[in-house]
Design a protein around this motif. Structure first.
Motif, mmCIF file in Angstrom:
data_model
loop_
_atom_site.group_PDB
_atom_site.id
_atom_site.type_symbol
_atom_site.label_atom_id
_atom_site.label_comp_id
_atom_site.label_asym_id
_atom_site.label_seq_id
_atom_site.Cartn_x
_atom_site.Cartn_y
_atom_site.Cartn_z
ATOM 1 N N ARG A 156 -6.324 7.332 4.052
ATOM 2 C CA ARG A 156 -6.729 7.025 2.611
ATOM 3 C C ARG A 156 -5.496 6.279 2.027
ATOM 4 O O ARG A 156 -4.253 6.753 2.017
ATOM 5 C CB ARG A 156 -6.968 8.211 1.630
ATOM 6 N N ILE A 157 -5.550 4.946 1.730
ATOM 7 C CA ILE A 157 -4.509 4.018 1.306
ATOM 8 C C ILE A 157 -4.735 3.634 -0.128
ATOM 9 O O ILE A 157 -6.075 3.491 -0.360
ATOM 10 C CB ILE A 157 -4.036 3.116 2.223
ATOM 11 N N GLU A 158 -3.958 3.347 -1.063
ATOM 12 C CA GLU A 158 -4.287 2.664 -2.302
ATOM 13 C C GLU A 158 -3.390 1.567 -2.344
ATOM 14 O O GLU A 158 -1.934 1.999 -2.240
ATOM 15 C CB GLU A 158 -4.373 3.598 -3.340
ATOM 16 N N THR A 159 -3.445 0.548 -3.190
ATOM 17 C CA THR A 159 -2.388 -0.523 -3.764
ATOM 18 C C THR A 159 -1.302 0.085 -4.476
ATOM 19 O O THR A 159 -1.655 1.008 -5.263
ATOM 20 C CB THR A 159 -2.993 -1.826 -4.445
ATOM 21 N N TRP A 210 0.853 -1.052 -0.020
ATOM 22 C CA TRP A 210 0.059 0.003 0.015
ATOM 23 C C TRP A 210 0.730 1.032 0.129
ATOM 24 O O TRP A 210 1.773 1.224 0.734
ATOM 25 C CB TRP A 210 -0.962 -0.044 1.254
ATOM 26 N N GLN A 211 0.473 2.294 -0.565
ATOM 27 C CA GLN A 211 0.767 3.656 -0.224
ATOM 28 C C GLN A 211 -0.250 4.525 0.322
ATOM 29 O O GLN A 211 -1.282 4.358 0.077
ATOM 30 C CB GLN A 211 1.405 4.009 -1.824
ATOM 31 N N TYR A 212 0.190 5.462 1.150
ATOM 32 C CA TYR A 212 -0.525 6.536 1.686
ATOM 33 C C TYR A 212 -0.724 7.687 0.705
ATOM 34 O O TYR A 212 0.080 8.291 -0.020
ATOM 35 C CB TYR A 212 -0.104 7.182 2.970
ATOM 36 N N GLY A 259 -15.134 17.555 -2.268
ATOM 37 C CA GLY A 259 -15.784 18.395 -1.442
ATOM 38 C C GLY A 259 -15.557 18.017 -0.115
ATOM 39 O O GLY A 259 -15.952 18.608 0.647
ATOM 40 N N GLU A 260 -14.956 16.942 0.135
ATOM 41 C CA GLU A 260 -14.734 16.349 1.558
ATOM 42 C C GLU A 260 -13.854 17.347 2.074
ATOM 43 O O GLU A 260 -13.100 18.139 1.470
ATOM 44 C CB GLU A 260 -14.294 14.929 1.375
ATOM 45 N N VAL A 261 -13.694 17.383 3.530
ATOM 46 C CA VAL A 261 -13.114 18.486 4.071
ATOM 47 C C VAL A 261 -12.010 18.116 5.068
ATOM 48 O O VAL A 261 -10.938 18.843 5.652
ATOM 49 C CB VAL A 261 -13.943 19.259 5.111
ATOM 50 N N GLU A 262 -11.464 16.799 5.289
ATOM 51 C CA GLU A 262 -10.489 16.365 5.978
ATOM 52 C C GLU A 262 -9.175 16.418 5.323
ATOM 53 O O GLU A 262 -9.121 16.318 4.357
ATOM 54 C CB GLU A 262 -10.610 14.864 6.485
ATOM 55 N N THR A 263 -8.160 16.342 5.969
ATOM 56 C CA THR A 263 -6.636 16.151 5.569
ATOM 57 C C THR A 263 -6.327 14.705 5.831
ATOM 58 O O THR A 263 -6.517 14.177 7.017
ATOM 59 C CB THR A 263 -5.767 17.067 6.239
ATOM 60 N N MET A 264 -5.759 14.201 4.869
ATOM 61 C CA MET A 264 -5.395 12.629 5.095
ATOM 62 C C MET A 264 -4.149 12.693 5.152
ATOM 63 O O MET A 264 -3.094 13.459 5.125
ATOM 64 C CB MET A 264 -5.608 11.998 3.510
ATOM 65 N N THR A 265 -3.717 11.671 6.334
ATOM 66 C CA THR A 265 -2.303 11.737 6.919
ATOM 67 C C THR A 265 -1.891 9.953 6.943
ATOM 68 O O THR A 265 -2.873 9.246 6.708
ATOM 69 C CB THR A 265 -2.363 12.177 8.375
ATOM 70 N N SER A 266 -0.803 10.040 6.997
ATOM 71 C CA SER A 266 0.036 8.632 7.201
ATOM 72 C C SER A 266 -0.021 8.247 8.779
ATOM 73 O O SER A 266 0.659 7.234 9.037
ATOM 74 C CB SER A 266 1.235 8.604 6.526
ATOM 75 N N THR A 316 -0.380 7.016 12.447
ATOM 76 C CA THR A 316 -1.208 5.820 13.026
ATOM 77 C C THR A 316 -2.190 6.202 13.787
ATOM 78 O O THR A 316 -2.997 5.367 14.302
ATOM 79 C CB THR A 316 0.004 4.953 13.848
ATOM 80 N N ASN A 317 -2.468 7.471 14.051
ATOM 81 C CA ASN A 317 -3.616 7.927 14.749
ATOM 82 C C ASN A 317 -4.907 7.662 13.838
ATOM 83 O O ASN A 317 -5.950 7.588 14.196
ATOM 84 C CB ASN A 317 -3.520 9.431 15.143
ATOM 85 N N ASN A 318 -4.620 7.753 12.426
ATOM 86 C CA ASN A 318 -5.584 7.874 11.492
ATOM 87 C C ASN A 318 -5.821 6.477 10.723
ATOM 88 O O ASN A 318 -6.603 5.997 10.501
ATOM 89 C CB ASN A 318 -5.277 8.694 10.618
ATOM 90 N N VAL A 319 -4.574 5.746 10.474
ATOM 91 C CA VAL A 319 -4.330 4.463 9.863
ATOM 92 C C VAL A 319 -3.480 3.583 10.644
ATOM 93 O O VAL A 319 -2.176 3.782 10.798
ATOM 94 C CB VAL A 319 -3.673 4.857 8.404
ATOM 95 N N SER A 320 -3.956 2.666 11.331
ATOM 96 C CA SER A 320 -3.168 1.553 11.838
ATOM 97 C C SER A 320 -3.693 0.283 11.885
ATOM 98 O O SER A 320 -4.913 0.165 11.703
ATOM 99 C CB SER A 320 -2.865 1.928 13.182
ATOM 100 N N LEU A 321 -2.793 -0.629 12.237
ATOM 101 C CA LEU A 321 -3.382 -2.158 12.602
ATOM 102 C C LEU A 321 -3.829 -2.149 13.914
ATOM 103 O O LEU A 321 -3.435 -1.457 14.888
ATOM 104 C CB LEU A 321 -2.194 -3.204 12.451
ATOM 105 N N ASP A 322 -4.783 -3.239 14.327
ATOM 106 C CA ASP A 322 -5.203 -3.029 15.761
ATOM 107 C C ASP A 322 -4.543 -4.373 16.532
ATOM 108 O O ASP A 322 -4.902 -4.390 17.748
ATOM 109 C CB ASP A 322 -6.736 -3.345 15.848
ATOM 110 N N GLY A 323 -3.635 -5.119 16.079
ATOM 111 C CA GLY A 323 -3.178 -6.347 16.614
ATOM 112 C C GLY A 323 -3.904 -7.507 16.730
ATOM 113 O O GLY A 323 -3.406 -8.395 16.902
ATOM 114 N N ASN A 324 -5.068 -7.495 16.043
ATOM 115 C CA ASN A 324 -5.803 -8.502 15.782
ATOM 116 C C ASN A 324 -6.240 -8.777 14.362
ATOM 117 O O ASN A 324 -7.192 -9.472 14.306
ATOM 118 C CB ASN A 324 -7.156 -8.344 16.801
#
Length: 470
Positions: free
Chosen positions: A129-132, A75-77, A93-100, A102-110
């Motif tokens: 937001r991630i893409e292959t 994946w790439q961020y 028109g979405e309002v968020e800033t996408m980041t890399s 781990t507060n926003n994108v992370s594995l949960d360990g399960n």
């Protein structure tokens, strides 16, 4: 994407001619918030074994330490508020800033991925937001492709869910690095949801915008309630099956194995379908906040919206079936080298767009051609008398000092060119000239690649047609 009322819901927008601009990656924001609890009892299930006749060509089951990022081999961020040089706010028109972060994108360990939208004390939203990395997902000739994920949508409903927009979707490979050729290059939305509604939407975007054969920016879509548990309270399997074993070719969308939407090649003209499907795709997972879709179905973000509810992804896999094995079939000899081959009739391409041409005879040309772009024409028959000349109908509105080579290669786009010619500004993107070039003698039947090479990143040529001579 749209609801049944036909509300326009674009995921990406075609932009004016602008290529490969550089942009600084926005820094991640130091945000922290408690993530919502996933209530499904089956939060970690292995990807199912491929059925008989199918092979697995991609899998990520998101195994890893809690709090770690995604596997960047897969994946790439996507970060910031747009692709480099692409439409602002991701074109929707979405309002968020996408980041890399781990507060926003992370594995949960399960064995799950969590994409979590957050809001800081100043009211600024971030998400993920991630893409292959791979962009080559498509069915083999005469075969099928299945793109599938097991997902729990953000477990939030009512006013607290206002503005939430989770999605699992794909874009045509030519969009990467171009960002101006939507919707012609195709978009297949496998799962979208807004406002915490118990509903999944699926859509194909294609053709031209606005309107066109695919009713853009709405697209060709449908929606259905999730079977059994609601979309938010449990995991469901969302999949798309692209079938080249039938005529007309079909793309089917499923939730938990139930086919609720199908688009076939017979629903649009042949050129539109070819432009949207004669290439690979890449896969995207994201949670947007606000934008056209939420606004259309009850309003977007407000003070009632509650941050911190993740989209949870158990696995993503891509399967393939059919004897083609994803390889290019041998040349069939169905193109005459000595008759005009329309450039838009390619069998594969990267980085091109098609557009209406004002040249004699009208029709379409391929454009937005820059360094590294290419187009493939299978089974060109040169016969037993050697061809020694290549001729192409080209136009250019490139800026001063910008030029490049139009090259001909056989059977491999990385092979040595048979010949080439240079082109610079001809007076405009629809100011056409017929340019000849000598080539190394060639006989027999071959796959022909047109490749485009330049010392600058800018677009430098359009092509309407080409042929060969003795």
């Amino acid at each position: 994407m749209s609801d049944s009322s036909g509300t326009p819901l674009p995921r990406a927008l075609r932009r004016p001619r602008l290529r490969r601009a550089l942009v600084a990656v926005l820094g991640t924001l130091g945000l922290a918030a408690a993530a919502a609890t996933v209530t499904s009892p089956a939060a970690n299930a292995s990807a199912p074994t491929p059925p008989t006749g199918w092979s697995q060509v991609f899998l990520d089951d998101f195994e890893g330490a809690a709090g770690s990022g995604v596997n960047t081999a897969n994946w790439q961020y996507d970060t910031g508020i747009s692709y480099p040089g692409g439409p602002a706010n991701w074109g929707t028109g979405e309002v968020e800033t996408m980041t890399s972060s781990t507060n926003n994108v992370s594995l949960d360990g399960n064995g799950n991925l969590r994409i979590t939208p957050l809001r800081d004390s100043a009211g600024r939203w971030t998400s993920g937001r991630i893409e292959t990395n791979r962009t080559d997902f498509q069915p083999p000739s005469g075969g099928k492709l299945r793109v599938e994920a097991r997902i729990q949508m953000p477990n939030v409903t009512g006013t607290a869910a206002e503005g939430y927009w989770p999605a699992f979707w794909t874009l045509g490979a030519p969009y990467r690095g171009n960002y101006q050729n939507w919707p012609g290059v195709g978009e297949l939305d496998i799962m979208e949801n807004v406002q915490g509604q118990n509903k999944v939407w699926a859509t194909m975007h294609c053709g031209s915008n606005p309107g066109g054969p695919c009713n853009e920016t709405t697209g060709i879509g449908n929606s259905v309630a999730c079977p059994g548990t609601t979309c938010q309270s449990g995991f469901h399997t969302y999949s798309m099956e692209w079938d080249r074993s039938v005529s007309p070719e079909a793309i089917r969308f499923y939730v938990d194995g139930v086919n609720y939407h199908t688009v076939t090649a017979g629903q649009v003209d042949a050129t539109t379908w070819a432009n949207a499907t004669n290439h690979g795709y890449f896969v995207i997972l994201n949670v947007a906040m606000g934008g056209a879709f939420p606004d259309a179905l009850g309003g977007g973000l407000d003070n009632d919206t509650v941050p911190g509810h993740p989209m949870v992804v158990d696995y993503v896999q891509v399967l393939q079936s059919g004897s083609g094995g994803g390889t290019t079939p041998p040349p069939t000899g169905n193109r005459d080298a000595y008759s005009a081959i329309q450039a838009e009739s390619y069998d594969g391409q990267s980085g091109t767009i098609t557009e209406t041409t004002s040249d004699t005879g009208a029709g379409q040309n391929i454009g937005a051609l820059a360094n590294g772009d290419w187009a493939l024409y299978k089974g060109v028959n040169f016969g037993s008398t050697a061809a020694k000349q290549f001729v192409a109908r080209v136009a250019s509105g490139a800026a001063g000092g910008v030029s490049g080579l139009v090259e001909v290669r056989l059977d491999s786009r990385t092979g040595t060119p048979l010949g080439s010619f240079s082109v610079a500004n001809t007076g405009g993107w629809q100011s056409w000239r017929t340019v000849p070039a000598n080539i190394t003698s060639v006989t027999g039947t071959h796959d022909v690649y047109l490749t485009f090479t330049s010392g600058q990143p800018s677009d430098f040529v359009n092509v309407n047609w080409f042929d060969f001579g003795h």
